[in-house]
Write a protein that holds these residues in place. Structure first.
Motif, mmCIF file in Angstrom:
data_model
loop_
_atom_site.group_PDB
_atom_site.id
_atom_site.type_symbol
_atom_site.label_atom_id
_atom_site.label_comp_id
_atom_site.label_asym_id
_atom_site.label_seq_id
_atom_site.Cartn_x
_atom_site.Cartn_y
_atom_site.Cartn_z
ATOM 1 N N THR A 145 -0.510 37.866 3.601
ATOM 2 C CA THR A 145 -1.860 37.182 4.284
ATOM 3 C C THR A 145 -1.268 36.294 5.537
ATOM 4 O O THR A 145 -1.984 36.092 6.506
ATOM 5 N N LYS A 146 -0.169 35.467 5.159
ATOM 6 C CA LYS A 146 0.466 34.734 6.237
ATOM 7 C C LYS A 146 0.481 35.544 7.414
ATOM 8 O O LYS A 146 0.400 35.066 8.661
ATOM 9 N N LEU A 147 1.245 36.489 7.204
ATOM 10 C CA LEU A 147 1.740 37.302 8.415
ATOM 11 C C LEU A 147 0.483 37.961 9.229
ATOM 12 O O LEU A 147 0.495 38.096 10.232
ATOM 13 N N ALA A 148 -0.584 38.322 8.535
ATOM 14 C CA ALA A 148 -1.834 38.890 9.166
ATOM 15 C C ALA A 148 -2.567 37.875 9.867
ATOM 16 O O ALA A 148 -2.910 38.074 10.928
ATOM 17 N N ARG A 149 -2.592 36.546 9.373
ATOM 18 C CA ARG A 149 -3.037 35.749 10.113
ATOM 19 C C ARG A 149 -2.298 35.132 11.354
ATOM 20 O O ARG A 149 -3.002 34.851 12.170
ATOM 21 N N HIS A 150 -1.163 35.131 10.916
ATOM 22 C CA HIS A 150 -0.103 34.515 12.305
ATOM 23 C C HIS A 150 -0.283 35.462 13.405
ATOM 24 O O HIS A 150 -0.176 35.183 14.596
ATOM 25 N N ALA A 151 -0.176 36.781 13.019
ATOM 26 C CA ALA A 151 -0.346 38.181 14.082
ATOM 27 C C ALA A 151 -1.604 37.996 14.681
ATOM 28 O O ALA A 151 -1.713 38.177 15.911
ATOM 29 N N SER A 152 -2.788 37.679 14.056
ATOM 30 C CA SER A 152 -3.965 37.763 14.791
ATOM 31 C C SER A 152 -4.155 36.499 15.436
ATOM 32 O O SER A 152 -4.605 36.487 16.791
ATOM 33 N N THR A 160 2.487 44.511 19.078
ATOM 34 C CA THR A 160 2.991 45.726 18.604
ATOM 35 C C THR A 160 3.256 45.591 16.938
ATOM 36 O O THR A 160 3.709 46.827 16.382
ATOM 37 N N PHE A 161 3.133 44.287 16.372
ATOM 38 C CA PHE A 161 3.639 44.268 15.050
ATOM 39 C C PHE A 161 2.389 44.725 14.199
ATOM 40 O O PHE A 161 1.290 44.282 14.408
ATOM 41 N N GLU A 162 2.593 45.484 13.157
ATOM 42 C CA GLU A 162 1.638 45.980 12.428
ATOM 43 C C GLU A 162 2.186 45.892 10.918
ATOM 44 O O GLU A 162 3.038 46.106 10.308
ATOM 45 N N VAL A 163 1.351 44.663 10.304
ATOM 46 C CA VAL A 163 1.641 44.303 8.973
ATOM 47 C C VAL A 163 1.555 45.445 8.027
ATOM 48 O O VAL A 163 2.236 45.402 7.068
ATOM 49 N N GLU A 164 0.818 46.415 7.953
ATOM 50 C CA GLU A 164 0.454 47.506 7.271
ATOM 51 C C GLU A 164 1.678 48.360 7.068
ATOM 52 O O GLU A 164 2.076 49.188 6.033
ATOM 53 N N LYS A 165 2.774 48.486 8.143
ATOM 54 C CA LYS A 165 3.818 49.352 8.313
ATOM 55 C C LYS A 165 5.032 48.518 7.934
ATOM 56 O O LYS A 165 6.035 49.196 7.775
ATOM 57 N N LEU A 166 4.829 47.311 7.289
ATOM 58 C CA LEU A 166 5.951 46.706 6.944
ATOM 59 C C LEU A 166 6.568 47.070 5.618
ATOM 60 O O LEU A 166 5.856 47.190 4.557
ATOM 61 N N VAL A 167 7.722 47.118 5.333
ATOM 62 C CA VAL A 167 8.464 47.604 4.219
ATOM 63 C C VAL A 167 9.263 46.194 3.747
ATOM 64 O O VAL A 167 10.083 45.681 4.420
ATOM 65 N N LEU A 168 8.662 45.907 2.501
ATOM 66 C CA LEU A 168 9.478 44.638 2.118
ATOM 67 C C LEU A 168 10.418 44.887 1.182
ATOM 68 O O LEU A 168 10.543 45.574 0.406
#
Length: 142
Positions: free
Chosen positions: A127-134, A103-111
């Motif tokens: 980039t790191k989070l997207a790779r890790h989530a994948s 359920t983790f969505e990198v696009e909805k992340l508020v930094l």
């Protein structure tokens, strides 16, 4: 007598590798630094502070060149506190991904603003989070 130089520096001594003239675009009084000696041969390193509002505190004793450098882009390293905050945030978000990779969505992340305002850090983190989530999703489903 030891009196400070005032006004623009005179021409460099004959035979020296120091280019004549003054560092252009500088708000400080013109001063050729020790590090400027090999500027003409492009073997110098630019001073990260001379052309800033704060200026170079070392003046003529600076080991870096005070002339403009079209060929060099100076990147100042963030302080240890900012680097530590970035690392802590990265580890926290990686743990979030690990706890629920589906359920983790990198696009909805508020930094936080310190990351959002720094494009290099922002891109690196996303980039790191997207790779890790994948990777985490493949491990869960596979």
């Amino acid at each position: 007598p030891d009196t400070p130089l005032e006004g623009p520096p005179s021409s460099p001594p004959e035979g020296s590798n120091i280019p004549s003239g003054t560092p252009s675009g500088s708000h400080q009084s013109p001063a050729i630094s020790i590090g400027s000696a090999s500027h003409g041969m492009k073997r110098c390193k630019p001073c990260a502070f001379f052309h800033t509002e704060v200026g170079c505190k070392d003046g003529v004793d600076c080991r870096f060149c005070h002339f403009q450098h079209a060929y060099a882009k100076i990147r100042v390293r963030p302080c240890k506190g900012k680097r530590d905050r970035f690392k802590k945030l990265t580890n926290l978000l990686v743990d979030k991904v690990d706890s629920n990779p589906g359920t983790f969505e990198v696009e909805k992340l508020v930094l936080p603003s310190f990351v959002e305002g720094n494009m290099v850090w922002r891109d690196r983190l996303l980039t790191k989070l997207a790779r890790h989530a994948s990777h985490a999703q493949k491990v869960v489903s596979g």
